[in-house]
Design a protein around this motif. Structure first.
Motif, short mmCIF file in Angstrom:
data_model
loop_
_atom_site.label_atom_id
_atom_site.label_comp_id
_atom_site.label_asym_id
_atom_site.label_seq_id
_atom_site.Cartn_x
_atom_site.Cartn_y
_atom_site.Cartn_z
N ALA A 43 -0.25 2.73 12.43
CA ALA A 43 -1.54 3.43 12.51
C ALA A 43 -1.33 4.93 12.67
N ALA A 44 -0.35 5.33 13.46
CA ALA A 44 -0.08 6.76 13.63
C ALA A 44 0.37 7.39 12.31
N ALA A 45 1.20 6.69 11.55
CA ALA A 45 1.64 7.22 10.25
C ALA A 45 0.48 7.31 9.27
N VAL A 46 -0.41 6.31 9.28
CA VAL A 46 -1.59 6.34 8.40
C VAL A 46 -2.48 7.52 8.77
N LEU A 47 -2.71 7.74 10.05
CA LEU A 47 -3.55 8.85 10.49
C LEU A 47 -2.91 10.20 10.15
N ALA A 48 -1.60 10.31 10.30
CA ALA A 48 -0.91 11.55 9.97
C ALA A 48 -1.04 11.85 8.47
N LEU A 49 -0.87 10.83 7.65
CA LEU A 49 -0.99 11.04 6.20
C LEU A 49 -2.43 11.33 5.80
N LEU A 50 -3.37 10.72 6.47
CA LEU A 50 -4.77 11.02 6.20
C LEU A 50 -5.07 12.48 6.54
N TRP A 51 -4.54 12.95 7.66
CA TRP A 51 -4.73 14.35 8.04
C TRP A 51 -4.10 15.29 7.01
N ILE A 52 -2.88 14.97 6.55
CA ILE A 52 -2.21 15.79 5.54
C ILE A 52 -3.02 15.81 4.25
N ASP A 53 -3.50 14.66 3.81
CA ASP A 53 -4.30 14.62 2.58
C ASP A 53 -5.59 15.40 2.71
N CYS A 54 -6.25 15.30 3.84
CA CYS A 54 -7.50 16.05 4.04
C CYS A 54 -7.25 17.55 4.10
N ARG A 55 -6.12 17.94 4.63
CA ARG A 55 -5.84 19.36 4.78
C ARG A 55 -5.29 20.00 3.53
N TYR A 56 -4.40 19.31 2.81
CA TYR A 56 -3.67 19.93 1.71
C TYR A 56 -4.12 19.49 0.32
N ASP A 57 -4.77 18.38 0.20
CA ASP A 57 -5.11 17.86 -1.13
C ASP A 57 -6.56 18.21 -1.46
N PRO A 58 -6.78 19.03 -2.47
CA PRO A 58 -8.14 19.46 -2.78
C PRO A 58 -9.03 18.37 -3.36
N ASP A 59 -8.47 17.31 -3.92
CA ASP A 59 -9.31 16.25 -4.44
C ASP A 59 -8.94 15.00 -3.75
N MET A 87 -6.60 3.45 -10.19
CA MET A 87 -5.41 3.28 -9.35
C MET A 87 -5.64 3.88 -7.97
N ARG A 88 -6.35 5.01 -7.90
CA ARG A 88 -6.66 5.62 -6.61
C ARG A 88 -7.59 4.73 -5.80
N CYS A 89 -8.51 4.06 -6.47
CA CYS A 89 -9.41 3.12 -5.80
C CYS A 89 -8.62 1.92 -5.28
N ALA A 90 -7.68 1.43 -6.08
CA ALA A 90 -6.84 0.31 -5.65
C ALA A 90 -6.00 0.70 -4.44
N ARG A 91 -5.49 1.93 -4.44
CA ARG A 91 -4.70 2.41 -3.31
C ARG A 91 -5.55 2.43 -2.04
N ALA A 92 -6.77 2.93 -2.14
CA ALA A 92 -7.66 2.97 -0.97
C ALA A 92 -8.00 1.56 -0.49
N ALA A 108 0.83 -1.21 0.00
CA ALA A 108 0.00 0.00 0.00
C ALA A 108 0.87 1.26 0.00
N ALA A 109 1.95 1.26 0.76
CA ALA A 109 2.84 2.43 0.78
C ALA A 109 3.52 2.61 -0.57
N ALA A 110 3.92 1.50 -1.19
CA ALA A 110 4.56 1.59 -2.51
C ALA A 110 3.60 2.14 -3.55
N VAL A 111 2.37 1.67 -3.54
CA VAL A 111 1.37 2.18 -4.49
C VAL A 111 1.09 3.65 -4.19
N SER A 112 1.06 4.03 -2.93
CA SER A 112 0.83 5.43 -2.57
C SER A 112 1.97 6.33 -3.06
N ILE A 113 3.19 5.85 -2.94
CA ILE A 113 4.33 6.62 -3.45
C ILE A 113 4.24 6.73 -4.97
#
Length: 178
Positions: free
Chosen positions: A162-178, A112-117, A89-94
């Motif tokens: 889990a902490a890294a996943v939550l941190a990245l989720l927060w970053i995506d929600c805050r900075y990524d418009p889509d 691909m975004r659906c596969a990542r999720a 999952a991290a490799a696909v996200s990168i």
């Protein structure tokens, strides 16, 4: 080529600067993120993805040791598929990230975004199951000392993941418009 550049990245178009701040050549080139004063933290995202890969590999190794210790039982051996799913999952996200030459429109296809999720949902579900099993072993107190240590280590790896996943989720929600 009017895109945001990280100053510490040496490029023929971008001179090397003394600080590591992110700048844009023109605000309209960087889109709404620059106008709002929010520039996507690519370096932090990459560090968190590397942390996820390291946790995934460590979880898979500890899961293998636990499977050997438990003589083939699946209990803490669940760390192997949880770790492998995290690394994948991290490799696909990168691979589907917006790149490190500045904020760019989404490069990944919707498929691909659906596969990542889906991969992250699978990895998180496996880590949740592993956390429950490790907590049960730790609370029972009947296991061998080696198995107790393995349960503690796997619970720690799951917590950091889990902490890294939550941190990245927060970053995506805050900075990524889509």
């Amino acid at each position: 080529m009017g895109v945001c550049r990280m100053n510490h990245h040496r490029d023929s178009e971008t001179p090397l600067a003394s600080d590591h701040a992110t700048t844009c050549t023109l605000p309209e080139d960087c889109g709404d993120a620059a106008l709002l004063g929010r520039v996507y933290p690519f370096a932090l995202v990459l560090r968190l993805r590397v942390l996820q890969v390291v946790c995934g590999i460590s979880g898979a190794v500890m899961g293998t040791v636990a499977a050997i210790e438990e003589r083939g039982d699946v209990n803490l051996g669940l760390g192997v598929p949880a770790g492998c799913a995290t690394v994948l999952a991290a490799a696909v996200s990168i691979h589907t990230s917006r790149g490190f030459s500045g904020y760019q429109p989404a490069a990944a296809s919707p498929r691909m975004r659906c596969a990542r999720a889906a991969l992250w949902c699978c990895a998180c579900a496996l880590h949740a199951a592993l956390a429950v099993l490790a907590a049960a072993i730790l609370s029972a107190g009947e296991a061998s000392s080696t198995l107790t240590v393995l349960a503690g280590v796997e619970l720690g790896i799951t917590g950091v993941t889990a902490a890294a996943v939550l941190a990245l989720l927060w970053i995506d929600c805050r900075y990524d418009p889509d």
